[in-house]
Write an enzyme that holds these catalytic residues in place. Structure first.
Site, PDB file in Angstrom:
ATOM      1  N   ASP A   1       0.833  -1.187   0.000  1.00  0.00           N
ATOM      2  CA  ASP A   1       0.000   0.000   0.000  1.00  0.00           C
ATOM      3  C   ASP A   1       0.873   1.244   0.000  1.00  0.00           C
ATOM      4  O   ASP A   1       1.962   1.235  -0.560  1.00  0.00           O
ATOM      5  CB  ASP A   1      -0.957  -0.019   1.208  1.00  0.00           C
ATOM      6  CG  ASP A   1      -2.318   0.511   0.861  1.00  0.00           C
ATOM      7  OD1 ASP A   1      -2.437   1.722   0.648  1.00  0.00           O
ATOM      8  OD2 ASP A   1      -3.271  -0.285   0.790  1.00  0.00           O
TER       9      ASP A   1
ATOM     10  N   HIS B   1      -3.108   5.137   3.274  1.00  0.00           N
ATOM     11  CA  HIS B   1      -4.147   4.128   3.409  1.00  0.00           C
ATOM     12  C   HIS B   1      -3.597   2.863   4.046  1.00  0.00           C
ATOM     13  O   HIS B   1      -4.315   2.113   4.703  1.00  0.00           O
ATOM     14  CB  HIS B   1      -4.715   3.844   2.019  1.00  0.00           C
ATOM     15  CG  HIS B   1      -5.624   2.657   1.950  1.00  0.00           C
ATOM     16  ND1 HIS B   1      -5.289   1.529   1.249  1.00  0.00           N
ATOM     17  CD2 HIS B   1      -6.832   2.432   2.487  1.00  0.00           C
ATOM     18  CE1 HIS B   1      -6.279   0.649   1.348  1.00  0.00           C
ATOM     19  NE2 HIS B   1      -7.212   1.185   2.078  1.00  0.00           N
TER      20      HIS B   1
ATOM     21  N   SER C   1     -11.824  -2.751  -0.413  1.00  0.00           N
ATOM     22  CA  SER C   1     -10.453  -2.681   0.082  1.00  0.00           C
ATOM     23  C   SER C   1     -10.427  -2.660   1.598  1.00  0.00           C
ATOM     24  O   SER C   1      -9.370  -2.832   2.200  1.00  0.00           O
ATOM     25  CB  SER C   1      -9.743  -1.445  -0.465  1.00  0.00           C
ATOM     26  OG  SER C   1     -10.239  -0.275   0.137  1.00  0.00           O
TER      27      SER C   1
END
Length: 923
Positions: free
Chosen positions: A200, A218, A383
């Site tokens: 990420d 994130h 996600s």
């Protein structure tokens, strides 16, 4: 929790300093990934490339290997990034001809848009954007993206019908406790000894939920869901957390960054990997190849299925791969989240059928995780659901004493077998059901290596779960029903099917009334393969009604990993129960045949959307199948009593005497000359034809080109919304043709409100036919010159009875958007009903015959008919065309599919009372 970050400082400096510098290089378009057949040292890789390019016929003015100064560069690698100036096609071919080079592909630039909000409110409709803004943006750099799958950040921002994706406000909860992770914590299981990787944007520095944290993004939230130690606690707080920062703060990445990170994950023997990105390109090599390699190295990959729901056929890659655990989302009331992408997979079309995906669903709406710098926040999207499963998998792996039993297949088997079925949702929405952590723990801790099937039974009578199979009974003479079953092999990364699968009908349950054919993977790798089941009704049951049952037995063998196994192989035999509803063959008038063979979609080519208003959704990527983006149309036809079958082969491959109407919708493919001849003969003999066309205008096609950073070239569509030149050749014998006019507008027809979305007009039609015209905006003029004009009397609908004795009827309509779920604003199912009444029963709709909008049939003498775009590359993706000295020609007509029916081994016994069997037979 151990937090492993020793790989990060060098890696991050490299990403931020070296790679960000590369973004400004004017020669970026000349970077290629050279994939090798194995892992080699840097010196050897350089030698192979130098050797290949030294004698290149066209020569290369300049080339060099782009340095990759990250931790993976200290180890042998299976690829290089090569920068070449003025590289020709022959240079690339020369590279690929080298014996140690497997593939050369453009370096892909990956963008990700993050729009996380505490309250998941998606973006509004896009169709108020001005046309000038739209077309200017398409002609600038517009890469095809793998994107973060948080709410509002999907690759496609669907508009129109799907523009109002609204979620019920969910009360934020601690998801680990809701799924009863605390039960396993109290038993002493907290993820210890399991290496879990998060790919990420990194992790926020000095975050109180983690030790030795680094950077922000994130990745902080994802890592928190998996392994946070306090507040919004994660599933596996004592896991060994590896953070791979594969995106910059500007959400930019490259394929090579992922490949290096994947290679490093393999070197570090990562156990679980969470990937919260995805995209529609299931042909994205070498990305897909590397995912296979990862799982082959026992890395359990968990990936988000996508946020393009509620539309079907919207699965994202790599979550749609069989070796990956694809995760969909639900809310805390156990409803499938509206944003969660639906199956089926589409890469088997048109000849086969899609697989069941997602694999499993879990909470993905209003889930709490670690905030950017401290505290907790709530996010939504698949996600978010993905790290929930990744955290659960990490925790589950830590509960198993013999870690050798844990692999991508065995973990997926446990999750599937333990999942809780959600009522009211079908298998393309929920997969095997809702994650049940405790049941999965129980299964894993009594697990023995074995094979299993997904789905693990076929019941064409069970609705809604077995939709679409349960939505239509089968009958003699119908197209075979294809069920594409995935074989999971928990015994080893590679395996094979022993002998052949066996078909065993239950005689007391009329099993001899059906015929079964099977095809299957020659090799199961990695961890999976396919078993395609084709089911047809035997001739003796042509007028019979009832239920037939049987089962298929399949034995899988895998090489043993130790010498203690007798014979050196592990074997596992699994049973696939089959139950079908049979009805007498319906009358011809009730049978509709959908032409799937002539539908093309992205990938691999640029096939544009049918509605040009869709600025943020330019590609046609949902499969154009009656069970994906034409699902609502299919459901409507079933409710009206029609039986709809799918033709996945050329028009020469069906018996037209069995069908009332052939339905051609949004066709992009060319036609074999033999198909054109046969269709004319079929219609002379009573078959009817309905065509829903779309726009085709070469000037507009040139206008909607865009620069694709992935392939380093301008992408020009090879057809419009439909392939009108090909359609015109198909219908020319009846004096019919579509134009290259492009129209849009609202109107009323037979008291129904209608919307014409980027449709074409009818240019020619027989004088004795019925033609309906409407006043519409000239959308082509608007696209090309940003001018507005209304055209009066645009012919959009035509009905015609062919003159031959007993001949069929033909209906043409210039726009398919009103029956397509993708961007439908106003449906025209009523019109499809009226057209089928006309084609199947010769009942001319009075509301159309006597309409004030009826006009004289156009003769097409005022302007030439549309011609194919000069220099188009449709032959690259076509099943019909092949290159021929710069002038593509039709290929030889392929043979029609021939099924080899399995020899039945009847059982004179009653089928088990419980049809749904989740047992894994194992030796």
């Amino acid at each position: 929790m151990k937090f492993i970050h020793q790989c990060l400082p060098t890696f991050l400096v490299f990403l931020m300093d070296c790679f960000l510098t590369r973004l400004s290089w004017p020669s970026l378009c000349a970077e290629y990934i050279v994939a090798f057949t194995g892992y080699f040292s840097a010196k050897a890789r350089s030698l192979y490339i130098s050797s290949a390019l030294r004698n290149a016929a066209d020569g290369v003015l300049e080339w060099h290997i782009v340095p990759r100064e990250n931790p993976a560069s200290d180890f042998p690698s299976d690829f290089e990034v090569v920068h070449m100036r003025q590289a020709s096609h022959s240079n690339l071919v020369t590279l690929e001809d080298h014996p140690y080079i497997k593939r050369v592909t453009p370096q892909r630039k990956v963008f990700r848009t993050l729009k996380y909000t505490p309250s998941p409110e998606p973006s509004g409709p896009c169709n108020d954007t001005r046309w000038t803004e739209k077309w200017q943006s398409w002609q600038t750099s517009r890469p095809l993206r793998r994107t973060s799958l948080s709410i509002s950040s999907g690759f496609w921002h669907a508009t129109g019908r799907h523009s109002s994706r609204r979620l019920l406000r969910a009360i934020p909860r601690h998801v680990a406790q809701i799924l009863q992770a605390d039960v396993l914590w109290q038993m002493g299981h907290t993820g210890s000894g399991v290496k879990v990787a998060v790919f990420d944007t990194g992790l926020s520095e000095k975050h109180p939920h983690f030790k030795n944290a680094y950077r922000l993004g994130h990745g902080t939230f994802v890592a928190g869901v998996i392994a946070s130690m306090r507040e919004c606690q994660g599933f596996a707080p004592d896991s060994e957390l590896h953070i791979f920062r594969v995106f910059t703060n500007n959400q930019v990445s490259y394929t090579s960054w992922f490949l290096d990170a994947f290679n490093y994950a393999i070197l570090k023997k990562i156990d679980v990997l969470n990937l919260s990105i995805g995209g529609p390109d299931f042909m994205d090599h070498p990305f897909v190849d590397k995912v296979w390699e990862l799982t082959a190295n026992r890395v359990i990959m968990v990936s988000a299925i996508g946020n393009d729901g509620p539309l079907y056929g919207t699965l994202n890659n790599p979550a749609d791969q069989m070796d990956v655990i694809g995760v969909g989302g639900i809310d805390f009331e156990d409803n499938i989240a509206r944003f969660s992408s639906r199956g089926m997979t589409t890469w088997e079309l048109p000849g086969g059928y899609g697989r069941v995906k997602p694999d499993i669903v879990t909470y993905g709406s209003g889930v709490r995780g670690s905030g950017m710098k401290e505290g907790c926040r709530s996010l939504s999207g698949t996600s978010v659901a993905s790290p929930v499963v990744a955290g659960a998998v990490t925790l589950l792996a830590s509960t198993v004493l013999n870690r050798e039993l844990i692999n991508p297949a065995s973990m997926k088997q446990a999750l599937m077998a333990s999942a809780r079925r959600l009522p009211g949702a079908n298998m393309f929405e929920q997969g095997h059901g809702k994650l049940d952590l405790i049941r999965a723990y129980q299964i894993l801790n009594s697990y023995r290596p074995q094979a299993s099937l997904s789905p693990n039974y076929i019941d064409l009578t069970e609705c809604p779960y077995m939709w679409p199979y349960c939505s239509q009974p089968i009958y003699y003479g119908g197209m075979p029903t294809i069920v594409n079953v995935t074989i999971l092999n928990g015994m080893g990364v590679t395996g094979r099917i022993v002998d052949k699968p066996i078909w065993q009908p239950y005689l007391p349950q009329n099993g001899d009334h059906i015929d079964v054919a099977m095809s299957y993977s020659a090799v199961l790798w990695p961890w999976a393969g396919y078993l395609a089941i084709s089911i047809s009704v035997a001739k003796k049951a042509g007028s019979w009604e009832g239920v037939a049952q049987g089962h298929v037995m399949v034995t899988v063998a895998s090489p043993a990993e130790n010498d203690s196994v007798v014979g050196g192989e592990l074997t596992s035999t699994v049973k696939l129960p089959i139950k079908v509803k049979i009805v007498p063959t319906p009358p011809r008038s009730k049978r509709v045949l959908w032409d799937q063979y002539h539908n093309l979609r992205y990938p691999p080519g640029y096939f544009p959307r049918d509605n040009l208003r869709m600025k943020n959704d330019p590609l046609d990527w949902n499969g154009d199948h009656i069970h994906t983006n034409f699902r609502d149309m299919y459901q409507h036809l079933r409710s009206m009593g029609y039986f709809v079958e799918v033709l996945g082969a050329p028009i020469t491959c069906f018996d037209a005497s069995q069908y009332g109407t052939l339905l051609l919708v949004d066709s992009e493919e060319e036609y074999f000359p033999e198909e054109i001849t046969k269709l004319r003969r079929d219609i002379d003999n009573g078959l009817s034809l309905i065509v829903f066309s779309d726009w085709y205008n070469t000037s507009v096609m040139r206008k909607v080109k865009f620069y694709d950073e992935n392939t380093r070239q301008w992408w020009m569509p090879d057809t419009g919304g439909a392939n009108i030149p090909a359609l015109n050749e198909l219908i020319s014998v009846w004096g019919m043709a579509f134009s290259d006019g492009l129209y849009e507008g609202d109107f009323t027809m037979a008291d129904h409100d209608m919307y014409y979305a980027s449709g074409c007009s009818i240019a020619r039609f027989p004088e004795d036919g019925i033609v309906i015209a409407k006043n519409l905006k000239d959308q082509g003029l608007e696209v090309l010159k940003q001018e507005t004009a209304v055209v009066e009397g645009v012919p959009i609908l035509g009905l015609y009875q062919t003159p031959s004795d007993g001949g069929g009827r033909i209906a043409l309509y210039g726009d398919s958007n009103c029956i397509d779920d993708s961007h439908r604003q106003k449906d025209c199912f009523w019109l499809l009903d009226a057209l089928l009444q006309y084609t199947s029963y010769s009942m001319t709709p009075p509301s159309l015959v006597h309409s004030h909008s009826r006009v004289s049939a156009p003769q097409g003498t005022d302007r030439p008919l549309p011609q194919r775009l000069e220099g188009n590359h449709l032959y690259r993706y076509s099943k019909v065309l092949e290159p021929h000295l710069g002038d593509p020609k039709p290929r030889p007509l392929p043979a029609c599919p021939h099924l080899s029916w399995a020899k039945p081994q009847p059982l004179n016994e009653t089928a088990p009372s419980e049809t749904i069997t989740k047992s894994y037979a194992n030796t």
